[in-house]
Design an enzyme around this catalytic site. Sequence first.
Site, short mmCIF file in Angstrom:
data_model
loop_
_atom_site.label_atom_id
_atom_site.label_comp_id
_atom_site.label_asym_id
_atom_site.label_seq_id
_atom_site.Cartn_x
_atom_site.Cartn_y
_atom_site.Cartn_z
N SER A 140 0.83 -1.20 0.00
CA SER A 140 0.00 0.00 0.00
C SER A 140 0.88 1.26 0.00
CB SER A 140 -0.96 -0.06 1.19
OG SER A 140 -2.06 0.76 0.96
N ASP A 165 -9.41 -6.35 -4.29
CA ASP A 165 -8.96 -5.15 -3.57
C ASP A 165 -9.92 -3.98 -3.88
OD1 ASP A 165 -7.59 -2.91 -2.57
OD2 ASP A 165 -5.64 -3.81 -3.00
N HIS A 184 -7.62 -5.92 0.09
CA HIS A 184 -6.44 -5.06 0.18
C HIS A 184 -5.46 -5.52 1.26
CE1 HIS A 184 -4.13 -1.46 -0.47
NE2 HIS A 184 -4.25 -1.07 0.78
#
Length: 337
Positions: free
Chosen positions: A148, A278, A306
């Site tokens: 991320s 995601d 995610h």
Amino acid sequence: MDLDVLNMFLIAGGTLAIPILAFVASFLLWPSALIKVYYWYWRRALGMQVAYASYGNYKFCYTYRGRPGPKQSILMLHGFSAHKDMWLAIVKFLPKNLHLVCVDMPGHEGTTRSALDDYSIGGQVTRIHQFVESINLNKKPFHLVGTSMGGNVAGVYAAQYPSDLCSLSLICPAGLKYPNESKFLKQLKVLKETANVHTVPLIPSTAGEMEEMLKLCSYVRFRIPQQVLQGLVDVRIPHNEFYRKLFLDIVDEKSRHSLQENMTKIVAPTQIIWGKQDQVLDASGADVLAGSIPGSHVEILENCGHSVVMERPRKTAKLIVDFLSAPQNTANNKKQD
Ligand SMILES: *[C@@H]1O[C@H](CO)[C@@H](O)[C@H](O)[C@H]1NC(C)=O
């Protein structure tokens, strides 16, 4: 993301019954203490030690296991509002003979938080490089993993300090122009129009918002008791002001597409891992990276959102280990040694 805290409640409830439950319940009044004990316990069980490194006045907190050896060391960079211990889920499945380092990103948990600091992606890359230098990790090229926001930092790091790395794993990284817009990015657009930074879905301040965030971040649906949700959000609330500032910095013009702008300069053998479902950063980003980083390997995980590291720890660990021992990557390491 503290999904594994939940696991502990389930395990405690399922196997140890009433006395332990009463003990745990009493901790619900002090959720931060419970969570600290929980991570302390898991770090101990997995042999991860906490340490500090300084660069001038700046202090980095990190955990490590093992020492630099013949195999590549691995440095892991966590995402927005997470911390070094999120990696414990996959550390559990990594071989004991690997040298592992997990650092708290700038402003998170044990690492210095300062209002004067530059939290843009470029600023964070500079800080992570200072950390690497301070513990001498780049004496030999190492493997860098980021997820991320940490994936955005890892990718830009690879572009800016190519000689530091032998290889790179990007797990659903931020910083790209995603061909398909995710649920989260759609929500953000609406928020931007209404200029309301107090309701960013990744910065919950009530139990209900916490539940929404968990739903947004993971594919699997859990039913989480209200009290647990309250505990999870209570430990975040004191940091929310920082999270808002950080969030504005990383979605700013200057940082939003940092990885996109830097990706053609990545030369390290690269692995891209993404959860197919995601909803925060769409998996179509994997093709964007693959199209620009020659020879990169894409792994799309089915039934995964995610929070790849929390949702599929065993699989993620295996993918990283397999990637590190693939002949083309080892050959590359030998050349750089
Ligand atoms: C790469 O990323 C840094 C950090 O966000 C940014 O300053 C720079 O403009 C980007 N692009 C290039 C081509 O280096």
